[in-house]
Design a protein around this motif. Structure first.
Motif, mmCIF file in Angstrom:
data_model
loop_
_atom_site.group_PDB
_atom_site.id
_atom_site.type_symbol
_atom_site.label_atom_id
_atom_site.label_comp_id
_atom_site.label_asym_id
_atom_site.label_seq_id
_atom_site.Cartn_x
_atom_site.Cartn_y
_atom_site.Cartn_z
ATOM 1 N N THR A 193 -0.197 -0.507 9.216
ATOM 2 C CA THR A 193 -0.402 -0.887 7.817
ATOM 3 C C THR A 193 0.154 -2.277 7.547
ATOM 4 O O THR A 193 -0.516 -3.123 6.938
ATOM 5 N N ILE A 231 -6.764 3.483 0.861
ATOM 6 C CA ILE A 231 -5.952 2.280 0.726
ATOM 7 C C ILE A 231 -6.225 1.615 -0.614
ATOM 8 O O ILE A 231 -7.341 1.229 -0.917
ATOM 9 N N THR A 232 -5.182 1.526 -1.433
ATOM 10 C CA THR A 232 -5.232 0.745 -2.657
ATOM 11 C C THR A 232 -4.181 -0.342 -2.520
ATOM 12 O O THR A 232 -2.983 -0.070 -2.534
ATOM 13 N N ILE A 233 -4.643 -1.564 -2.360
ATOM 14 C CA ILE A 233 -3.723 -2.679 -2.119
ATOM 15 C C ILE A 233 -3.364 -3.322 -3.442
ATOM 16 O O ILE A 233 -4.237 -3.683 -4.227
ATOM 17 N N SER A 254 0.857 -1.183 0.000
ATOM 18 C CA SER A 254 0.000 0.000 0.000
ATOM 19 C C SER A 254 0.895 1.235 0.000
ATOM 20 O O SER A 254 1.659 1.456 0.938
#
Length: 586
Positions: free
Chosen positions: A211, A583-585, A167
């Motif tokens: 995180t 959050i862009t995983i 992330s």
């Protein structure tokens, strides 16, 4: 030049009008020609789930004419999770459907939404019907979903992104320093890192800790399920993932992650074989919208209803589309509370939070509804900060193990633009006032110590209110809540362990709990709110939004994510209860 500009404007206007006219006419024709047609599933049919390159959202329109599926201006088409689950269940129960052809290699979705869809596909397999998956390229999420299939195939020149989750955050401190804008932060809790992009140039230790903690949980959940589906020990799947051992297509075959490197025509031949068809025969296929037209709602004549209110997006004050606006959603909850036919309410939350005031307004209606009927919260991909705030009053909170939740914290953010105005733009200001604080929080100067103390006190009082809301809703002491608050983000699995979540599961589990608590388990039907807008109104809005987003994305290119972050800051009003970051995983 003005003449040429006018000519260009007329040309552009005519072009836009022509495009609009085309789509409007197409919509009218589509509706007129198909709205009354009864869809029948032919014998020996395959349900085609083409999710490749599509974004999964909570719900999309059931209309025949849906701009999101056309993506005429290069935007990313979306598919509703509710729509997909309904289609899969209908396919399971329809004897003419023999299997599913799944294309989800580059599906765009978070892990919790993929988890919910994956569970529905697992249930489909229990009927004895097949699922065949094919993809040219598999993303991490795309493979997680596709691995549920009986057989998984990949293009010989394709690839697989299978190397764990990451992330990445965007930090704006350097930009503000260059333009001489000073961010001033007010917060409570060492983990409330929503403001870090404005004051730091990298993650704080606390932000990195939280995180990495929930990313490891999400990754382990995915590796476990992939291992079970592919019959590969968890330790081996984890090794493949950790060391990125799939570096060329053949590696995926050798490591038993896919069953073969095939072209799509070969996969079609396999489907024909499964269906008992000859080489020259055509396969009967049906898509999500088609099969959903054949679906008959359970107990559709029942007067007992369970209201599922889908709250997706940022939490803001007022009445706005595309977000969780306090006025609109408070009204939806109030209407559900007062409607005698609605026996229970399920609030489906997919939100990183937003305005504390808007969250409080929605919380109030949730608390009032709880006094008269069961209220259940179902958490989707993310239900954090304000998203958790509005879920806190529920009788039961349901989340997926890979839902992102918690972030019980609060912050305020203000910008001093004096340096930008004076030094960069040559602009000065002056003020006449009647009282010491008449120009309270002016952006044209530094804040006084008194102003800072007033805002900080408001933030601390807001935090105390947030803690109290969670304490009352979860029947926990405030001290217990404080230990797991401070703005820290948790996975659903961690949230279950520390008491923020009651049950691990999806929306259907939440609906079942609501029905049980209302005493109507055998006789109810589900209704979704907010109600869909008329197709034409929805069409115009989606068209406008998509044209604007596509134009901006084209103009800014790689700077588009930074632009999006700045645009969100402009919407911040008052004190915020929001996730540390989007959050862009990957």
């Amino acid at each position: 030049m003005r003449f040429l500009g006018n000519v260009l404007a007329v040309i552009v206007g005519l072009l836009i009008f022509s495009v609009l006219s085309f789509f409007i006419l197409a919509g009218i024709i589509a509706i007129a020609s198909s709205s009354d047609d009864e869809v029948k599933v032919k014998e020996n049919t395959v349900l085609h789930l083409n999710l490749d390159g599509r974004t999964l959202v909570e719900r999309t329109s059931e209309n025949d004419f849906d701009l999101s599926s056309l993506s005429a201006f290069g935007g990313i088409p979306s598919v509703g999770l509710v729509n997909l689950k309904k289609a899969i269940l209908t396919a399971k129960e329809n004897e003419n459907i023999k299997g599913i052809y799944l294309q989800a290699g580059m599906v765009i979705a978070g892990q919790a939404i993929l988890q919910e869809l994956r569970a529905e596909l697992e249930d489909f397999k229990s009927s004895g019907k097949f699922i065949i998956s094919y993809g040219e390229i598999y993303s991490e999420g795309g493979y997680f979903l596709s691995s549920v299939a009986d057989e998984v195939y990949m293009n010989p020149m394709g690839g697989m992104d299978f190397n764990g989750f990451a992330s990445e955050m965007v930090f704006l401190k350097g930009m503000f320093e260059k333009i001489e804008v000073e961010p001033v932060v007010f917060r409570v809790g060492e983990f409330k890192s929503a403001v870090e992009p404005f004051i730091l140039d990298k993650m704080s230790d606390e932000s990195r800790l939280q995180t990495e903690s929930f990313l490891n949980d999400l990754n382990n959940i995915a590796m476990t399920q992939i291992g079970v589906s592919r019959n590969i020990p968890f330790e081996k799947v984890n090794e493949i993932n950790d060391q990125m051992l799939i570096r060329k297509p053949q590696d995926a075959v050798d490591l038993k992650m896919v069953d073969g490197l095939w072209y799509e025509d070969q996969v079609i031949d396999l489907l024909k074989e499964r269906l008992g068809l000859g080489e020259d025969d055509s396969i009967n296929t049906i898509n999500v919208k088609g099969i959903n037209k054949t679906s008959k709602s359970k107990n559709r004549l029942s007067k007992n209803r369970i209201a599922v209110i889908i709250a997706e997006g940022e939490i803001v004050s007022g009445k706005a589309d595309g977000m969780i606006s306090s006025e609109k959603f408070a009204q939806e909850i109030k209407k559900a509370r007062k409607n005698k036919d609605i026996k229970a309410i399920v609030l489906r939350v997919n939100s990183p939070g937003g305005s504390v005031l808007a969250s409080e307004v929605i919380w109030r209606e949730m608390a009032e509804a709880k006094k008269v009927k069961p209220v259940i919260a179902s958490m989707g991909e993310v239900a954090a900060s304000g998203g958790y705030y509005i879920a806190a009053p529920a009788d039961t909170i349901v989340a997926q193990p890979n839902t992102i939740t918690g972030s019980i914290g609060i912050f305020g953010l203000w910008f001093n633009a004096q340096g930008l105005l004076n030094n960069k733009l040559g602009i000065t200001t002056d003020v006449a006032k009647t009282g010491e604080l008449s120009n309270f929080m002016s952006a044209t100067r530094k804040l006084s110590d008194l102003e800072k103390s007033i805002v900080q006190k408001n933030v601390e009082e807001g935090y105390d209110t947030f803690i109290t809301r969670v304490s009352d809703g979860r029947n926990m002491s405030k001290d217990s809540v404080l230990k797991i608050a401070s703005g820290r983000v948790w996975s659903g699995l961690q949230a279950k362990e520390n008491g923020l979540v009651d049950i691990l599961g999806g929306l259907e589990d939440a609906i079942a709990i609501a029905a049980s608590k209302a005493g109507i388990s055998e006789d109810f039907r589900v209704v979704y709110y907010p109600e869909e807008k008329p197709w034409f109104e929805q069409f115009l809005k989606e068209l406008t939004d998509e044209v604007q987003a596509t134009y901006t994305r084209t103009q800014l290119g790689t700077l588009f994510p930074i632009y999006q972050q700045i645009e969100k800051v402009k919407k911040y009003e008052g004190i915020m209860v929001r996730m540390p970051y989007d959050i862009t995983i990957q």
